[in-house]
Enzyme design. Structure first.
Site, short mmCIF file in Angstrom:
data_model
loop_
_atom_site.label_atom_id
_atom_site.label_comp_id
_atom_site.label_asym_id
_atom_site.label_seq_id
_atom_site.Cartn_x
_atom_site.Cartn_y
_atom_site.Cartn_z
N HIS A 1 39.23 -42.58 -7.77
CA HIS A 1 38.29 -43.06 -6.76
C HIS A 1 38.64 -42.42 -5.43
CE1 HIS A 1 35.41 -45.78 -4.98
NE2 HIS A 1 36.31 -46.17 -4.09
N HIS B 1 30.27 -46.78 0.91
CA HIS B 1 30.66 -48.19 0.99
C HIS B 1 31.80 -48.51 1.97
CE1 HIS B 1 33.11 -46.78 -2.58
NE2 HIS B 1 34.06 -47.43 -1.94
N ASP C 1 37.37 -42.40 -1.69
CA ASP C 1 36.46 -42.90 -0.67
C ASP C 1 35.99 -41.73 0.18
OD1 ASP C 1 36.31 -45.65 -1.31
OD2 ASP C 1 38.38 -45.89 -0.63
N ASP D 1 33.79 -49.91 -6.62
CA ASP D 1 34.47 -50.46 -5.43
C ASP D 1 33.51 -51.01 -4.38
OD1 ASP D 1 36.70 -51.00 -3.83
OD2 ASP D 1 36.52 -49.11 -2.77
ZN LIG Z 1 36.12 -47.30 -2.28
#
Ligand SMILES: [Zn+2]
Length: 1057
Positions: free
Chosen positions: A260, A577, A262, A372
């Site tokens: 993951h 997000h 971001d 997430d």
């Molecule tokens: Zn995230």
């Protein structure tokens, strides 16, 4: 062979094995201490530091200066490039040789001009394999480059992860040397750790646990770390244990590598580009070494970044995608927030994402992927369906603070009834390490035991990238089929979901939104980002509409497809997000504001270009082009620019125009031209007939009353609302003895996640902000507009001014608000106690609305003490209601009969400056009789958000008003008009419409554009083979079910020459 163990002491046996593999204790004689053999320093080390992020080609040209192990570099966000020259000793022929590299920051190894592997201590990647087995004739000297970013996997928070970054942080290189690696020792360590995990995880009432423990103990007995020739016997013991298989009913774990990343969070966007390269090149290297390893990768934007900055890496990703090892998932441009983006923006996430995946990897994604994200709109199932996706993976609801979500595998039914299969990895994580503990948790935690016998297991370091390691893979491969544990297979999301689908008859169904009972502050934090998002959604809507009309009407006009794609992608990027949610560092928030500014300025240029094209060739004097970009007729007071920069109020279109051009009867989007110079509009902007004419505000006792014949608003001397009456019925909307427009301040100290969380207990700290009598003054005296304004000191540091505005003909009163906000851990809201009683309030969401309770009966009810809404919320009882509209807010709640809009927060982490400074926003209050649907609340909220446009017409504006589209039902909203995406359909438009009332409805769409063919299509604009719509008298019949979204392809006739 060692003697049979005489003792059966659990603890000593267990700890003995632990010490044998410990990296801390007894490494002088234990197995761990033998992992590496001989070492040798690198031949030469040199480096240079830069505040930029140069490419490899630029970097290698720079001036490298001698460096040593132990040197420090920095500060935060800088980059240190190292040149590493090395010579492997001849004596190491036949051995596996690693470059061992330990430094702070995130490293990337470059070899022969290409990135080959990430080196990040936090991500357990501290060695780069130079050779699996050094051959006699292999070259033993080479030069590598290591590019070290001065930030950790999770940024550079000062003191804690989510604290604001420490700009002064320095980084150190603590190890750089060559070493012989003992692969056989490594494999034994993996086995012993797994056996320890099984012994501990299965516990003392399980016989398999003892089998694992005694196997490990026996391995220690037979294994002499100093004598590798003893290893095979130990390996054989382990193989015998792991080769004892489980039964047919074993649960199957589908282990998929993941990482993951971001897209921006505790680090800037630009660093994410490099995080992708570091993480994915490492994953590729693992794919090469482990052909069964499958890695799932989401977010088209990140792949697009890699494509442009690391083209070589991108080609390799494509190659491994063909082999089925690199698996693009998600289908979206980024992993966007699941609450705040508009319906259209969510569609564009998929449209941009799926088209990118198709173009670059030959197919679209079949799974939606948001592990997430902070909650999931009830419209997502329908949007997924429309974008070719029936499967969804997340796990974030495991973060619920109050209620434990009852399923891990289930059907999710959206607002319109669309169903998708959802899976939450039962281990409640997307950053697994492959340990026995996690494998056992996945089985034990599964809330659909007996219904779903397959689970996802996502392994690899994540959030800041990193990804899987060889050790994780070694663990998972060893656990493929061992009695006492679930079966583990390296698998793809597609395989997992296929297995779940094939046996889904017993699964439960969840209806409506997937609400995350945490992070509810993200609806409000960073108000400027929210405002930028809302504004830019509007701008792109308007640009697309006008450009489409220009395309249809003008032969010369070139639809700005490439610019719009660029601007949309920029908007979508910031819906990530941790960006639109406001949970990012200051640096990212500032970048987001720049992105919004780009969209605004380019968007306005495109609007002008489209307006110019629409005006071309029409007779009439020059002036203003007045455009209504909404699909219904509007008569509104608008400020029209006058020469010299001033404005004057006008009613647009004037009642005379309406009659003359039939604007009343049909609707839109209306394209009404100011018949002459701007002044003409004002002249024609006469106050309409008696009942509606008013409102000079009246003032008595310091209070002010505004009245436009539709509503009457009474403000007390401090600006609070003491009365709001629907004039025709005399019905009062404000609760008896209460006041509306009451600002309230709360202490807002969460448990940890500062920018993210507002806790239930903040409600216990409510303090009304009281103004001083006499501050209320009349603003505009009346005519077309009446207004009053006041100042309010919120606290010693913060103040607010507000203009309360009531226009002729307008069913709502607006509150233009300016706040200077300088607080710490405070939450500002405004409240409206309504004279309405209902157990449910209604909130707008993407392409529709839903109800949430106004009471706290159950834990599921009170966990929703702070919720999100888009442009409006409404509290209605039979026959009457009160709606609260807004132009850039998302946080809201209704408790009892009090409607509350969340305005500003003041969190300090990860951005110490979040929300400090000046803010401007508008909300509005609309009392209504009947239902909010019949009263036009939905349309009013659109109007508040999409003001009529007054665009300078460089050439003569059309003298007559013109309406491109009209709809026969007020339940249907024409949301979007755009050019078709496909280059083969350049003279086609796409229309997106939805049913907004929650009803089955037949509707006629009237077109006044030259359309030759109309075809239903999906959200990705793929025509429905059975979707040809008969076009009769320029009308199409459309049938909607509640909240259904329909898309149409309109093939335009060739323009007249
Ligand atoms: Zn995230």
């Amino acid at each position: 062979m060692a003697a049979a163990p005489a003792l059966k002491h659990w603890r000593t046996t267990l700890e003995r094995v632990e010490k044998f593999v410990s990296p801390v204790y007894f490494t002088d004689c234990n197995l761990r201490g033998r992992l590496f053999g001989a070492t040798c320093p690198v031949a030469a080390l040199s480096s240079f530091l830069t505040p930029d992020r140069p490419t490899y080609e630029e970097a290698v040209q720079r001036d490298f200066r001698p460096a040593q192990v132990g040197c420090s570099f920095g500060p935060t966000w800088w980059t240190c490039w190292f040149r590493v020259e090395l010579t492997i000793p001849e004596a190491w022929v036949g051995q596996e040789v690693h470059l061992c590299w330990e430094s702070d920051g995130e490293g990337l190894v470059w070899r022969d001009g290409e990135p080959v592997q990430g080196l990040t201590k936090e991500g357990e990647k501290t060695s780069y394999v130079l050779t699996d087995r050094l051959g006699e004739r292999d070259p033993r000297s080479l030069t590598l480059y290591v590019e070290v970013a001065c930030n950790g996997l999770l940024g550079a928070g000062k003191g804690s992860i989510i604290a604001a970054p420490d700009p002064e942080k320095m980084f150190q290189l603590s190890r750089a040397e060559l070493a012989v690696f003992h692969r056989d020792v490594h494999m034994l360590l993996v086995d012993l750790e797994l056996l320890l995990g099984i012994a501990k995880g299965l516990g003392k009432d399980n016989q398999r646990s003892f089998q694992a423990l005694y196997t490990a103990n026996q391995m220690v007995n037979v294994c002499d770390p100093a004598q590798p020739e003893t290893f095979p016997v130990a390996q054989a013991l382990a193989s015998r244990f792991f080769g004892q298989h489980g039964g047919e009913s074993q649960h199957t774990i589908h282990a998929t590598g993941h990482c993951h990343i971001d897209t921006a969070w505790l680090w800037p966007f630009k660093e994410t580009v490099r995080k992708c390269a570091r993480s994915w090149v490492t994953a590729l290297q693992l794919m090469e070494r482990n052909p069964e390893f499958i890695f799932a990768c989401s977010q088209a934007q990140q792949l697009e970044w890699v494509k442009s900055r690391y083209p070589g890496l991108h080609s390799r990703l494509q190659e491994f995608a063909c082999r089925g090892q690199f698996v693009p998932v998600g289908g979206t441009w980024v992993e966007m927030d699941g609450n705040l983006p508009s319906g259209e923006a969510m569609v564009r996430q998929f449209l941009q994402g799926q088209n990118f995946f198709l173009q670059e990897f030959g197919k679209m994604c079949s799974e939606f992927w948001l592990p997430d994200t902070f909650g999931y709109s009830a419209q997502l199932p329908q949007i997924m369906h429309g974008c070719g996706i029936r499967r969804f993976l997340t796990q974030k609801l495991s973060w619920n603070l109050v209620n434990s979500f009852p399923h891990h595998t289930f059907f999710w039914e959206g607002l319109d009834g669309s169903r998708v299969l959802v899976h939450f990895p039962p281990g409640d994580s997307y950053v697994m390490q492959g340990s026995v503990e996690e494998v056992l948790k996945t089985v034990a935690n599964n809330r659909d035991k007996g219904r779903a016998n397959h689970s996802a297991f996502l392994f690899g370091f994540g959030d800041g990238g990193g990804g899987p390691t060889q050790t994780m893979l070694d663990r998972l491969k060893r656990l493929s089929n061992t009695d006492g544990l679930p079966r583990v297979q390296l698998s793809s999301p597609r395989q997992l979901f296929s297995a779940l689908e094939s046996d889904s008859g017993q699964l439960c169904t969840w209806v409506g939104e997937l609400f995350l009972e945490l992070h509810n502050g993200t609806y409000t934090t960073h108000a400027q980002i929210k405002k930028g998002n809302r504004e830019c959604e509007r701008i792109l809507h308007d640009v697309e509409l006008l450009s489409s009309l220009a395309l249809a009407r003008s032969t010369q006009f070139l639809y700005p497809a490439a610019q719009l794609q660029h601007l949309w992608r920029l908007l979508l990027l910031n819906q990530f997000h941790d960006v639109v949610t406001g949970s990012c560092i200051q640096m990212v928030a500032e970048e987001a504001m720049c992105h919004y500014e780009d969209i605004r300025s380019h968007g306005n240029t495109l609007l002008s270009a489209a307006a110019a094209a629409l005006c071309a060739g029409e007779p009439g004097p020059e002036g203003l082009l007045i455009v209504n970009t909404l699909p219904w007729k509007r008569t509104e007071v608008m400020a029209l620019p006058k020469p010299g920069g001033a404005h004057s109020l006008g009613l647009t279109p004037s009642p005379g125009d309406s009659a003359q051009h039939g604007l009343c009867s049909c609707s839109s989007p209306h394209l009404a031209a100011a018949p002459a110079a701007p002044a003409a509009c004002v002249r024609s902007a006469r106050a309409p007939t008696d009942s509606a004419s008013r409102p000079p505000p009246t003032k008595t006792d310091g209070s002010v009353t505004l009245d436009n014949g539709i509503i009457r608003v009474k403000l007390d001397p401090t600006g609070r609302l003491t009365s709001l009456v629907l004039v025709a019925s005399g019905r009062e909307a404000i609760a008896e003895g209460a006041v509306g427009n009451q600002f309230v301040l709360f202490d807002d100290v969460p448990l940890y996640w500062d920018a993210w969380d507002v806790m239930d207990y903040h409600l216990e700290t409510r303090k009304p902000v009281l103004g001083q009598a006499g501050t209320l003054a009349v603003g505009t005296e009346g005519g077309l507009r009446g207004s009053a304004w006041f100042l309010l000191q919120i606290s010693p540091n913060s103040r607010l001014s507000q203009e309360v505005v009531l226009d002729v003909g307008c069913p709502y009163v607006r509150f233009h608000t300016e706040v200077h906000w300088h607080e710490a851990h405070k939450f500002l809201k405004v409240e409206f106690p309504a004279r309405v009683r209902s157990s449910q309030a209604t909130y707008e969401i993407q392409f529709g609305h839903l109800q949430r309770p106004t009471h706290y009966n159950t834990s599921w009810d009170w966990a929703r003490f702070e919720v999100w809404a888009h442009r409006w919320m409404d509290l209605s009882e039979h026959g009457f209601g009160l709606a609260l509209l807004n132009d850039c807010k998302y946080g809201a709640s209704v408790r009892g009969s009090i409607l509350s809009l969340s305005l500003l927060r003041a969190p300090k982490a990860p951005d110490f400056t979040a929300d400090m400074g000046r803010h401007e926003f508008t909300y509005a209050l609309m009392p209504h009789k009947g239902s909010f649907q019949d009263a036009g609340v939905i349309q009013a909220a659109y109007s508040l958000n999409f003001p009529l446009l007054a665009l300078p017409a460089p050439s003569p504006a059309p003298a007559t008003s013109w309406s491109a589209f009209s709809l026969s039902s007020p339940a249907v909203v024409l949301e979007t008009v755009k050019q078709a995406e496909s280059s083969s359909q350049r003279r086609s438009l796409v229309l997106r419409l939805y049913e907004a009332h929650g009803s089955h409805v037949d509707c006629w769409l009237h077109l006044s554009l030259p359309v030759q063919e109309a075809i239903l299509c999906d959200l990705l604009e793929r025509p429905d083979p059975a979707g040809h719509l008969p076009l009769r008298d320029s009308r199409l019949k459309l049938t909607f079910s509640p909240f259904q979204v329909l898309s149409l392809l309109l093939v335009l006739q060739s323009p007249p020459h």
